[in-house]
Design a protein around this motif. Structure first.
Motif, short mmCIF file in Angstrom:
data_model
loop_
_atom_site.label_atom_id
_atom_site.label_comp_id
_atom_site.label_asym_id
_atom_site.label_seq_id
_atom_site.Cartn_x
_atom_site.Cartn_y
_atom_site.Cartn_z
N LEU A 1 -3.62 12.75 4.43
CA LEU A 1 -3.93 11.38 4.81
C LEU A 1 -3.36 10.39 3.79
O LEU A 1 -3.04 10.78 2.65
CB LEU A 1 -5.44 11.21 4.92
CG LEU A 1 -6.13 12.17 5.91
CD1 LEU A 1 -7.63 11.92 5.92
CD2 LEU A 1 -5.55 12.05 7.30
N PRO A 2 -3.22 9.11 4.16
CA PRO A 2 -2.63 8.15 3.23
C PRO A 2 -3.37 8.00 1.90
O PRO A 2 -2.78 7.54 0.93
CB PRO A 2 -2.67 6.84 4.04
CG PRO A 2 -2.59 7.28 5.46
CD PRO A 2 -3.39 8.55 5.51
N ASP A 3 -4.67 8.37 1.87
CA ASP A 3 -5.41 8.25 0.61
C ASP A 3 -5.26 9.48 -0.28
O ASP A 3 -5.88 9.57 -1.34
CB ASP A 3 -6.89 7.98 0.88
CG ASP A 3 -7.59 9.14 1.58
OD1 ASP A 3 -6.91 10.14 1.91
OD2 ASP A 3 -8.80 9.06 1.81
N GLY A 4 -4.42 10.45 0.13
CA GLY A 4 -4.17 11.63 -0.69
C GLY A 4 -5.09 12.79 -0.44
O GLY A 4 -5.00 13.81 -1.13
N GLN B 1 -5.82 3.87 -7.77
CA GLN B 1 -5.61 2.76 -6.84
C GLN B 1 -4.31 2.97 -6.08
O GLN B 1 -3.32 3.44 -6.65
CB GLN B 1 -5.56 1.44 -7.63
CG GLN B 1 -5.56 0.18 -6.79
CD GLN B 1 -5.69 -1.06 -7.67
OE1 GLN B 1 -6.31 -1.01 -8.74
NE2 GLN B 1 -5.10 -2.16 -7.24
N HIS B 2 -4.30 2.63 -4.81
CA HIS B 2 -3.04 2.77 -4.04
C HIS B 2 -2.77 1.55 -3.18
O HIS B 2 -2.29 1.64 -2.06
CB HIS B 2 -3.04 4.07 -3.21
CG HIS B 2 -4.17 4.18 -2.23
ND1 HIS B 2 -4.00 4.01 -0.89
CD2 HIS B 2 -5.48 4.47 -2.40
CE1 HIS B 2 -5.14 4.18 -0.27
NE2 HIS B 2 -6.06 4.46 -1.16
N VAL C 1 -0.46 6.30 -13.39
CA VAL C 1 -0.21 4.87 -13.19
C VAL C 1 0.83 4.73 -12.08
O VAL C 1 1.71 5.57 -11.93
CB VAL C 1 0.33 4.21 -14.49
CG1 VAL C 1 0.81 2.79 -14.24
CG2 VAL C 1 -0.74 4.20 -15.58
N TYR C 2 0.69 3.66 -11.30
CA TYR C 2 1.73 3.31 -10.32
C TYR C 2 2.41 2.02 -10.77
O TYR C 2 1.73 1.06 -11.17
CB TYR C 2 1.14 3.11 -8.93
CG TYR C 2 0.63 4.37 -8.28
CD1 TYR C 2 1.51 5.31 -7.76
CD2 TYR C 2 -0.74 4.63 -8.21
CE1 TYR C 2 1.05 6.47 -7.16
CE2 TYR C 2 -1.21 5.78 -7.62
CZ TYR C 2 -0.32 6.70 -7.10
OH TYR C 2 -0.79 7.85 -6.52
N GLU C 3 3.74 2.01 -10.69
CA GLU C 3 4.51 0.82 -10.99
C GLU C 3 5.08 0.27 -9.68
O GLU C 3 5.68 1.00 -8.90
CB GLU C 3 5.67 1.14 -11.95
CG GLU C 3 5.21 1.68 -13.30
CD GLU C 3 6.37 1.94 -14.25
OE1 GLU C 3 7.53 1.78 -13.81
OE2 GLU C 3 6.11 2.31 -15.41
N VAL C 4 4.87 -1.02 -9.45
CA VAL C 4 5.34 -1.67 -8.23
C VAL C 4 6.50 -2.59 -8.58
O VAL C 4 6.40 -3.41 -9.52
CB VAL C 4 4.19 -2.46 -7.57
CG1 VAL C 4 4.68 -3.13 -6.28
CG2 VAL C 4 3.01 -1.53 -7.26
N MET D 1 0.85 -1.20 0.00
CA MET D 1 0.00 0.00 0.00
C MET D 1 0.88 1.24 0.00
O MET D 1 2.04 1.21 0.42
CB MET D 1 -0.91 0.02 1.23
CG MET D 1 -1.92 -1.10 1.29
SD MET D 1 -2.96 -1.01 2.79
CE MET D 1 -3.77 0.56 2.52
N TRP D 2 0.31 2.37 -0.43
CA TRP D 2 1.05 3.64 -0.45
C TRP D 2 0.06 4.80 -0.44
O TRP D 2 -1.14 4.62 -0.67
CB TRP D 2 1.97 3.72 -1.68
CG TRP D 2 1.24 3.56 -2.99
CD1 TRP D 2 0.69 4.54 -3.78
CD2 TRP D 2 0.96 2.31 -3.66
NE1 TRP D 2 0.11 3.99 -4.88
CE2 TRP D 2 0.25 2.64 -4.84
CE3 TRP D 2 1.25 0.98 -3.39
CZ2 TRP D 2 -0.18 1.66 -5.75
CZ3 TRP D 2 0.82 0.01 -4.27
CH2 TRP D 2 0.12 0.35 -5.44
N ASN D 3 0.57 5.99 -0.19
CA ASN D 3 -0.26 7.20 -0.23
C ASN D 3 -0.43 7.66 -1.67
O ASN D 3 0.48 7.53 -2.49
CB ASN D 3 0.38 8.33 0.57
CG ASN D 3 0.50 8.01 2.05
OD1 ASN D 3 0.11 6.94 2.50
ND2 ASN D 3 1.06 8.94 2.80
#
Length: 327
Positions: free
Chosen positions: A307-310, A84-85, A67-70, A58-60
């Motif tokens: 907050l962590p959700d932005g 999505q986070h 797009v997020y790359e993991v 998970m991330w903020n």
């Protein structure tokens, strides 16, 4: 100093001093950032083993992320949309330590910096384990302002041990916590909206319990922000080398995930956003900044957390501090 000069001076001063704290001067949210630069590094990244072969990352939320790359080590293993986070990284080996990072990519394809590294160790595999944990019992919840809820439940039992709990909104998994945790705070909700949440337990073999009874909550239509505001906020001043500084102290809000960014308002206006480059404080945060050389000037100060959700949490109660008062 007169008029708005303390604010202008505050913005000019480099506030990037001690304790791995980076101050992004004059930054008041995404609207003030350079639209031509890539997204920032995702913050508040966590990794928790979900089974012997999966880890929940998970991330903020990051501004301008399309797009997020993991990454697992140097290998990209997942891509998820910017809305999505969180993600489950699967097909891992049991009893193995893994390192994860996350990068944000904008709509133009520009990649931001990698997040800090986080580590998670998968538990040992349990051969022949086909018994699911018992269902979580006695779930309960309450609205925490108009954009968050707090859930809690009684722990499940399993013949080999519970590794994680999955939280679902309807049929969609929206959160995961470790097996030793029996509560969670869910943020990023909408005011005046009815929600139904269920909790399921998971063991190392991936056996999933039946869902516990649904917790039905309606967020209120007005958000006073108290549930997500820093508490214990105090502001004092001190004099150093002929100049006055305001000293702040507060307790970070209690939310799931890491709070890595705060915004300080001085005299009713955003003054600076403080971003922690390392581990953010969880029990007590402090900060000090320059406000000028003149005694007898009263300033009003308050602080809020990203907050962590932005989304921004509620403001702390405003404090007034007068330079040189009582001296």
């Amino acid at each position: 100093m007169r008029g708005s000069s303390p604010v202008r001076s505050l913005r000019r001063v480099v506030l990037c001093a001690a304790l791995a704290l980076v101050a992004s001067c004059g930054r008041a949210g995404a609207s003030g950032e350079d639209g031509g630069s890539p997204p920032g590094a995702p913050r508040g990244v966590t990794a928790t083993a979900g089974t012997a072969t999966s880890v929940h990352v998970m991330w903020n939320t990051t501004a301008r992320a399309d797009v997020y790359e993991v990454y697992r080590g140097t290998t990209k293993v997942k891509e998820v949309p910017g809305s999505q986070h969180m993600v489950d990284v699967t097909r891992l080996r049991p009893s193995t330590l893994y390192v994860f990072t996350v990068r944000a990519r904008d709509a133009e394809g520009r990649l931001g910096q990698r997040s800090r590294e986080v580590r998670a160790r998968t538990p040992a595999a349990e051969a022949g384990d086909r018994s699911a944990p018992t269902r979580p019992a006695a779930p309960s919840g309450r609205a925490a302002g108009s954009r968050a809820v707090q859930l809690s439940w009684s722990g499940s039992t399993d013949d080999r041990g519970v590794v994680s709990y999955d939280i679902h909104q309807g049929d969609v998994k929206i959160h995961s916590v470790g097996g030793s945790q029996t509560s969670a705070v869910l943020t990023g909700l909408r005011p005046g909206t009815a929600y139904a949440f269920t909790v399921r337990a998971r063991d190392a073999a991936g056996n999933l319990s039946p869902a516990g009874p649904a917790v039905r909550l309606t967020t209120p239509g007005a958000d006073d922000g108290r549930a997500t505001a820093p508490t214990g906020f105090r502001a004092t001043d001190h004099r150093e080398e002929g100049a006055y500084h305001v000293d702040l102290i507060w307790v970070p809000p209690r939310v799931d995930g890491e709070v890595t960014e705060y915004q300080i308002h001085l005299d009713g206006r955003p003054a600076t956003s403080l971003v922690y480059g390392g581990s953010a404080p969880r029990d007590r945060a402090t900060y000090s900044f320059y406000v000028g050389r003149k005694a007898g000037v009263t300033h009003r100060v308050r602080v809020r957390a990203m907050l962590p959700d932005g989304t921004w949490g509620g403001f702390s109660p405003e404090q007034a501090v007068t330079t040189g008062a009582g001296r």
